[in-house]
Design a protein around this motif. Structure first.
Motif, mmCIF file in Angstrom:
data_model
loop_
_atom_site.group_PDB
_atom_site.id
_atom_site.type_symbol
_atom_site.label_atom_id
_atom_site.label_comp_id
_atom_site.label_asym_id
_atom_site.label_seq_id
_atom_site.Cartn_x
_atom_site.Cartn_y
_atom_site.Cartn_z
ATOM 1 N N LEU A 138 -7.150 -4.111 0.737
ATOM 2 C CA LEU A 138 -6.785 -3.684 2.078
ATOM 3 C C LEU A 138 -7.678 -2.556 2.564
ATOM 4 N N PRO A 147 0.803 -1.231 0.000
ATOM 5 C CA PRO A 147 0.000 0.000 0.000
ATOM 6 C C PRO A 147 0.836 1.281 0.000
ATOM 7 N N GLN A 148 2.106 1.155 0.400
ATOM 8 C CA GLN A 148 2.959 2.350 0.431
ATOM 9 C C GLN A 148 3.499 2.703 -0.949
ATOM 10 N N CYS A 182 -3.003 -1.789 7.930
ATOM 11 C CA CYS A 182 -3.848 -2.187 6.794
ATOM 12 C C CYS A 182 -4.166 -3.678 6.883
#
Lengths: 109, 120
Positions: free
Chosen positions: B99, B53-54, B105
């Motif tokens: 997520l 997700p980053q 997450c």
């Protein structure tokens, strides 16, 4: 690698009783743990995130607690529809991975 | 609310490959982080991999590295998981999940699952 160990493997209780499910991490995971409910033939559903926050639409009888390595999912008063397998889960940033416990099967008498 | 609809069941022979799709609605694929989890018959949940997700990079569980490829078609908001060199132990229901992020997450929204059967 973090390992999540759930206990008991199976829990058999009657409607109205209180259920206490345990999840132990092999090392401290701070407050980043989730719980899922999986009913037969269905996909898992997120119940609790960040240890103690209920996901949208989850009844108040479900609650989570703990920190560090020991975590608990409590169902305050069992309903027949709570029959399911419950999993705990943690995400690790490095190495990046998602880990699930092996599950606790909740049977309703 | 994110909704995920997966492709239908597959039967494959050992050594073959399979490609499972997961269509996103309610959000666009660029707004979510897609992951894949499988469940062998009568067993627990096993993470296969997903997109960080980053930074959006694909990350795979070590067990599947070299055999799994995750791709996305943003024009149709469809994600794909391809698994090669199938063996009988790969027989499982494969789930896509996006997520949900708060403090951390978590796989928050799940597809209905796709049964992949590997049998000669």
């Amino acid at each position: 690698e973090i390992v999540l160990t759930q206990s008991p493997a199976t829990l058999s209780l009657s409607p109205g009783e209180r259920a206490t499910l345990s999840c132990r991490a092999s090392q401290s995971i701070s407050s980043y743990l989730a719980w899922y409910q999986q009913k037969p033939g269905q996909a898992p559903r997120l119940l609790i995130y960040d240890v103690s926050y209920r996901a949208t639409g989850i009844p108040a009888r479900f609650s989570g607690s703990g920190s560090g390595t020991d975590f608990t999912l409590t169902i305050s008063s069992l309903e027949p529809e709570d029959l399911a397998v419950y999993y705990c889960q943690h995400r690790t940033n490095w190495p990046p991975s998602i880990t699930f416990g092996q599950g606790t099967r909740l049977e309703i008498k | 609310q994110v909704q995920l609809v997966q492709s239908g069941a597959e039967v494959k022979k050992p050594g073959a490959s399979v490609k499972v799709s997961c269509k996103v609605s309610g959000y666009t694929l660029t707004e979510v982080s897609m992951h894949w989890v499988r469940q062998a018959p009568g067993k627990g949940l096993e993470w296969i991999g997903g997109f960080d997700p980053q930074d959006g990079e694909a990350i795979y569980a070590q067990k599947f590295q070299g055999r799994v490829t995750m791709t996305e078609d943003t024009s149709t908001d469809t994600a794909y998981m391809a698994l090669s060199t199938l063996r009988s132990e790969d027989t499982a229901v494969y789930f896509c999940a996006t997520l949900f992020c708060a403090g951390d997450c978590y796989p928050g929204y799940w597809g209905q699952g796709t049964l992949v059967t590997v049998s000669s």
